[in-house]
Design an enzyme around this catalytic site. Sequence first.
Site, PDB file in Angstrom:
ATOM      1  N   LYS A  10       0.929  -1.137  -0.131  1.00 38.11           N
ATOM      2  CA  LYS A  10      -0.011  -0.025  -0.081  1.00 38.11           C
ATOM      3  C   LYS A  10       0.864   1.283   0.011  1.00 38.11           C
ATOM      4  O   LYS A  10       1.851   1.273   0.977  1.00 38.11           O
ATOM      5  CB  LYS A  10      -0.962   0.029   1.251  1.00 38.11           C
ATOM      6  CG  LYS A  10      -2.239   1.103   1.191  1.00 38.11           C
ATOM      7  CD  LYS A  10      -3.427   0.384   0.543  1.00 38.11           C
ATOM      8  CE  LYS A  10      -4.593   0.738   0.436  1.00 38.11           C
ATOM      9  NZ  LYS A  10      -5.616   0.358  -0.489  1.00 38.11           N
ATOM     10  N   THR A  55      -4.479  -5.200   0.737  1.00 39.18           N
ATOM     11  CA  THR A  55      -3.978  -3.898   0.804  1.00 39.18           C
ATOM     12  C   THR A  55      -4.640  -3.099   1.695  1.00 39.18           C
ATOM     13  O   THR A  55      -4.092  -2.237   2.428  1.00 39.18           O
ATOM     14  CB  THR A  55      -3.607  -3.172  -0.648  1.00 39.18           C
ATOM     15  OG1 THR A  55      -4.878  -2.534  -1.059  1.00 39.18           O
ATOM     16  CG2 THR A  55      -2.922  -4.182  -1.635  1.00 39.18           C
ATOM     17  N   HIS A 245      19.420  26.677 -11.849  1.00 33.49           N
ATOM     18  CA  HIS A 245      20.005  27.468 -12.506  1.00 33.49           C
ATOM     19  C   HIS A 245      19.606  29.008 -12.667  1.00 33.49           C
ATOM     20  O   HIS A 245      18.523  29.131 -12.429  1.00 33.49           O
ATOM     21  CB  HIS A 245      20.340  27.097 -14.080  1.00 33.49           C
ATOM     22  CG  HIS A 245      21.140  25.828 -14.376  1.00 33.49           C
ATOM     23  ND1 HIS A 245      22.315  25.718 -14.172  1.00 33.49           N
ATOM     24  CD2 HIS A 245      20.674  24.614 -14.737  1.00 33.49           C
ATOM     25  CE1 HIS A 245      22.819  24.579 -14.584  1.00 33.49           C
ATOM     26  NE2 HIS A 245      21.979  24.186 -14.761  1.00 33.49           N
TER      27      HIS A 245
END
Length: 280
Positions: A10, A55, A245
């Site tokens: 899960k 699950t 950047h």
Amino acid sequence: MPLIKNRYGKGRVRVMRIHRDGDRHEVSQLSIKAMLEGDFARTFTHADNSSTVSTDTIKNIVNVVARENTGLSPEDFCQVLAQRYLDTYPQISSVSITSHETKWSRLSFDGKPHPHSFVLDGNGRPTVEVAVKRGGPMTMSSGVDNFAFMKSTQSGWENYVKDRYTTIPPTNDRLCATSMVATWRWSGRPASYPATNARILATLLQVFATTYSWSVQDSLYRMGEAALAAVPEISDISMACPNMHFILMNLSAFGLDNDNQVFLPTDEPHGQIECTVARG
């Protein structure tokens, strides 16, 4: 055809724990991923679910263990959670737990920390990874994901390979920023996981901020060295740092110079610098 590997579990099980110690509260908001390996192959190959834990049950155990352990650090909580699955289901051979923490920082007023009010800290998500095999040792690492920091000078990039493909000019004065993913593996138990994690981050930042950077690579190696020297309970530290950047803007069309004062922020494409520093 053979099934050569399988696991399931899960993910993104979100849980907020509040630990009450009188008027003072501690909060810990986690997103947990729990993955199981074991005697589950027939679920894949023969439509046989007789040994497979649903699950939803895996998610419920996260919440039960959270209720029973409101005051544990994320590191200790993940260890207890992993062991609960092994203790409950003999068909499980190994468990992997990954935790990402949403940080809430305590508010202070007139220099006094408030007992139960917090503000969301958006810089970085603390992480924990626990792996354990039945009958074997438990391994664990902590870290931080998307932890951003920068300095506006004392950074350079010079004496690199130059050929017909090179366009970037050398500099000994540039803005240096990154959004770091870092993990450190524990070889011993510290007196306090939260305090030791904070010391590791403080050490990394101090090296970055207070020393000249010949490159991101140079800084990362020295940051890793310092973290290992400061915390004997870790065996190695891995850092992945994508550059953030900042491109110097050309303002000559407006009759203005630009001595490292105005930039265009961009993070695509970015340099990706990675290293692991370990004890010898």
